[in-house]
Enzyme design. Structure first.
Site, PDB file in Angstrom:
ATOM      1  N   LYS A 116      42.911  47.780  34.753  1.00  0.00           N
ATOM      2  CA  LYS A 116      43.463  47.581  36.089  1.00  0.00           C
ATOM      3  C   LYS A 116      44.772  48.338  36.285  1.00  0.00           C
ATOM      4  O   LYS A 116      45.036  48.887  37.352  1.00  0.00           O
ATOM      5  CB  LYS A 116      43.671  46.091  36.344  1.00  0.00           C
ATOM      6  CG  LYS A 116      42.384  45.300  36.504  1.00  0.00           C
ATOM      7  CD  LYS A 116      42.687  43.859  36.864  1.00  0.00           C
ATOM      8  CE  LYS A 116      41.405  43.067  37.134  1.00  0.00           C
ATOM      9  NZ  LYS A 116      40.588  42.923  35.936  1.00  0.00           N
ATOM     10  N   GLU A 200      51.359  41.026  39.660  1.00  0.00           N
ATOM     11  CA  GLU A 200      51.344  41.528  41.030  1.00  0.00           C
ATOM     12  C   GLU A 200      51.879  40.489  42.003  1.00  0.00           C
ATOM     13  O   GLU A 200      51.821  39.289  41.734  1.00  0.00           O
ATOM     14  CB  GLU A 200      49.915  41.886  41.460  1.00  0.00           C
ATOM     15  CG  GLU A 200      49.379  43.133  40.809  1.00  0.00           C
ATOM     16  CD  GLU A 200      47.998  43.494  41.331  1.00  0.00           C
ATOM     17  OE1 GLU A 200      47.588  44.628  41.104  1.00  0.00           O
ATOM     18  OE2 GLU A 200      47.330  42.636  41.954  1.00  0.00           O
ATOM     19  N   HIS A 235      39.221  32.010  41.512  1.00  0.00           N
ATOM     20  CA  HIS A 235      39.048  33.457  41.642  1.00  0.00           C
ATOM     21  C   HIS A 235      37.614  33.906  41.412  1.00  0.00           C
ATOM     22  O   HIS A 235      37.362  35.096  41.239  1.00  0.00           O
ATOM     23  CB  HIS A 235      39.995  34.211  40.693  1.00  0.00           C
ATOM     24  CG  HIS A 235      41.428  33.793  40.822  1.00  0.00           C
ATOM     25  ND1 HIS A 235      42.183  34.065  41.938  1.00  0.00           N
ATOM     26  CD2 HIS A 235      42.236  33.094  39.991  1.00  0.00           C
ATOM     27  CE1 HIS A 235      43.399  33.573  41.788  1.00  0.00           C
ATOM     28  NE2 HIS A 235      43.454  32.966  40.622  1.00  0.00           N
ATOM     29  N   ARG A 297      29.652  48.808  38.609  1.00  0.00           N
ATOM     30  CA  ARG A 297      28.310  48.263  38.376  1.00  0.00           C
ATOM     31  C   ARG A 297      27.761  47.730  39.686  1.00  0.00           C
ATOM     32  O   ARG A 297      28.435  47.749  40.717  1.00  0.00           O
ATOM     33  CB  ARG A 297      28.381  47.117  37.363  1.00  0.00           C
ATOM     34  CG  ARG A 297      29.396  46.036  37.762  1.00  0.00           C
ATOM     35  CD  ARG A 297      29.333  44.820  36.889  1.00  0.00           C
ATOM     36  NE  ARG A 297      30.467  43.937  37.057  1.00  0.00           N
ATOM     37  CZ  ARG A 297      30.615  43.048  38.025  1.00  0.00           C
ATOM     38  NH1 ARG A 297      29.686  42.939  38.960  1.00  0.00           N
ATOM     39  NH2 ARG A 297      31.672  42.267  38.092  1.00  0.00           N
TER      40      ARG A 297
END
Length: 659
Positions: A116, A200, A235, A297
């Site tokens: 990430k 973040e 999440h 994917r």
């Protein structure tokens, strides 16, 4: 096109790929483990290879076993599905070295997007907007804590590798940062083998909107519009829909362009999803979205894109992998109507979404106009603890969002599922909520609604009433000529006859007390049955399943000799709620604990679950160790009630007072 295809996955996605591959004329090869013996995916393929006992690490994550299966069966290509090795660059390279075509992107693109932090740096360079935060290599806790302070709370701690919400924690206050960081790292290490994280800024009204992209080997890149995946818990996505509510043509164009830029920046090929977080405060805006990550994917939610475009994304994947050009240009890709997908999981929302295991007694899904069901299970399938707990996906489409929503609610309401608890009632509660009906909820919706979505009604009175009614129905009619049926003040054998019928409702011991008056049984302690509208009864060999509006109660009759010594002794045992691995013991023998205090954490079905003390007391014994794999119901901690602990340890109590 390939003559044969090996599917390196299981469950509903394996069945989904088999359908398309067979339509295209390919010989299909499935993988399975001993834990999959009752699952239908391997029986539907032309050929199946068993690759292990059950745990994913020794089966679906074993590159060596998968390549050996491909060699033994003469497979030409490998489709990884999603999860497991689908985003593993080493697996893609190993397939190429073995002479197999990997149905997915190049290994270099996986590596670029697999981290990430690296992906965000790459996106910044490509002109794609990213969320402010720290995406660097330094991982010292003090340094990350300082970065979180600089970014400003609330923040998100996110695993550098992987996805699906694993290794992700929201932190609202600085005092909670260290514990959240440790938990995120443990989960990331267990799920991806990589404990690194990034920090973040947390967008306070976040909408999770993703763009489906496709690229071929000839430099063509298109997007297939957006999906809104904002309804999430921990999440993990629960409902997905296309197109996104409130989406403007201007924003769709901007997000589509950014997604295509992202795919081009890494030399992408095949199906991929570029995920954005959009600030939903005040409505969606063309300058209010940020790159989150790219999933290299096929996505679980791809059916909603198929519904609104009329395309088969698995077919596109196979054609691109075979070297063909994309079937359509950007301008020719249609967007019609609306579609919503609901994920059915074996889990109990009323118990913190604890995953369930066991044999499925009934699995009947509806058919109807605009309804599609991608199921991985049938009646008789046994849900094991080794894999993700998703059972099926129910997808409804219509001319507009209202029609799609109505069809999905009707389809879920008509679903008959018995066995492990599911989130069926939870899904119905979401669909019926005015907030979701209006459209545009953010990712905090499920948490904000809380028990309004997860509460489970007490079906025990209904179960007990049914027991009483059934006994009364089976009781022989009184004989008017018999003195045993007399209604006057005298009866042979006493004024009343009583019978106590023991039973279990959801594992809890209950009793139905019956009185015979006038030759007929009555149950004075049993309340009148609640409304039985929509009640469905499903029988198994040893229990009766009562299904109503997505909820389930299990009625059984106990073996009086089957109780364990622990139950007879009345010990205060805290058990494992599911099969899993003890990742942390939060207490030691002799510790005093308060209600709600952490006893241990359990890793099960790729998630970490915190098991809390049900009441205040003293830890009398620890019956497991960290790292141990335990069965559902295994005894982990024995607690002594506070009063009992005080009696057995007076010296300790005096020491505390003196301190």
């Amino acid at each position: 096109m390939f003559a044969s295809l090996l599917i390196a996955n299981r469950g509903e996605i394996a069945r989904r790929i088999i359908r398309t591959a067979r339509r295209m004329g390919m010989r299909t090869i499935a993988l399975a483990t001993e834990a999959d013996r009752s699952w239908p995916h391997w029986r539907e393929a032309d050929e199946a290879v068993f690759i292990g006992e059950g745990p994913a690490a020794d089966s679906y994550l074993s590159i060596e076993k998968i390549l050996r299966a491909a060699e033994e069966t003469g497979a030409e290509a490998v489709h990884p599905g999603y999860g497991f090795l689908s985003e593993n660059a080493h697996f893609a390279e190993a397939c190429a070295e073995a002479g197999l075509t990997f149905v997915g992107p190049p290994a270099a693109a996986m590596r670029a997007m697999g981290s990430k932090s690296e992906a965000k740096a790459l996106m910044e360079a490509a002109g794609v907007p990213v969320v402010p935060g720290y995406h660097g290599e330094r991982q010292e806790p003090d340094f990350l804590r300082r970065k979180a302070y600089e970014i400003g709370y609330p923040v998100l701690i996110k695993a550098v590798a992987g996805g699906g919400g694993r290794g992700m924690r929201r932190v609202d206050k600085a005092k909670d940062f260290d514990a959240a960081l440790q938990s995120a790292r443990r989960e990331a290490q267990g799920a991806f083998g990589d404990p690194r994280v990034l920090i973040e800024r947390y967008v306070t009204a976040p909408r999770h909107i993703e763009i489906q992209v496709f690229a071929d080997q000839h430099g063509h890149v298109v997007h297939l519009y957006e999906r809104d995946c904002s309804v999430q818990r921990r999440h993990q996505k629960v409902l997905e829909e296309a197109p996104a509510p409130g989406m403007s043509e201007e924003l769709r164009a901007a997000m589509g362009e950014a997604a295509v830029k992202a795919a081009r920046a890494v030399g992408y090929e095949g199906a991929g999803t570029v995920e954005f977080i959009a600030d939903g405060a005040g409505g969606l805006k063309a300058d209010g979205f940020f790159f989150m990550e790219m999933n290299t994917r096929l996505q679980v939610e791809h059916p909603v894109t198929e519904a609104v475009t009329g395309l088969d994304l698995v077919e596109w994947q196979l054609r691109v992998a075979a070297g063909e050009s994309l079937p359509l240009t950007q301008e020719a890709i249609p967007l019609r109507g609306h579609a919503i997908e609901a994920r059915l999981y074996a889990e109990d929302p009323s118990s913190g979404f604890a995953p369930g295991t066991g044999r499925i007694v009934a699995a009947d899904f509806p058919a109807g106009e605009g309804v599609r069901v991608d199921s991985g299970v049938d009646a008789g399938t046994r849900v094991s603890p080794f894999y993700d707990s998703m059972l099926a996906k129910v997808i409804a489409s219509g001319a507009d969002r209202r029609q799609a929503l109505e069809r999905l609610e009707a389809a879920l309401a008509a679903t008959r599922f018995a066995g492990p608890r599911t989130n069926l009632a939870f899904l119905l509660a979401i669909l019926r909520s005015p907030e979701f009906s209006a459209g545009g909820v953010d990712t905090g919706f499920v948490d904000a609604k809380g028990e309004a979505l997860t509460a489970r009604p007490d079906l025990a009175p209904l179960a007990l009433s049914l027991v009483a009614q059934e006994i009364a129905r089976r009781a022989p009619a009184p004989d008017p000529a018999s003195p045993w049926s007399g209604c006057e003040g005298f009866e042979l054998g006493g004024l009343e006859r009583q019978l106590a019928v023991p039973c279990l409702v959801d594992g809890e011991a209950r009793e139905v007390r019956l009185l015979w008056r006038g030759g007929r049984p009555h149950a004075p302690d049993v309340a009148a049955a609640r409304a039985t509208d929509g009640l469905v009864q499903v029988s198994s060999e040893d229990a009766l399943y009562l299904l109503q509006d997505g909820h389930q109660a299990v009625l059984a009759f106990p073996d009086p000799l089957g109780r364990s010594l622990a139950e007879v002794a009345g010990e205060n045992l805290v058990r494992a709620p599911m099969h899993g691995r003890i990742t942390r013991l939060g207490v030691a023998e002799g510790d005093r604990v308060e209600a709600g205090e952490l006893l241990f954490t359990l890793e099960a079905m790729k998630m970490e679950h915190s098991i809390l003390a049900p009441a205040a007391g003293r830890v009398a014994a620890l019956l497991a160790v960290e790292g141990e794999q335990v069965e559902e119901g295994a005894e982990i901690v024995r607690l002594e009630p506070v009063a009992q602990a005080a009696q057995t340890a007076p010296a300790e109590a005096l020491d505390e007072v003196s301190r």
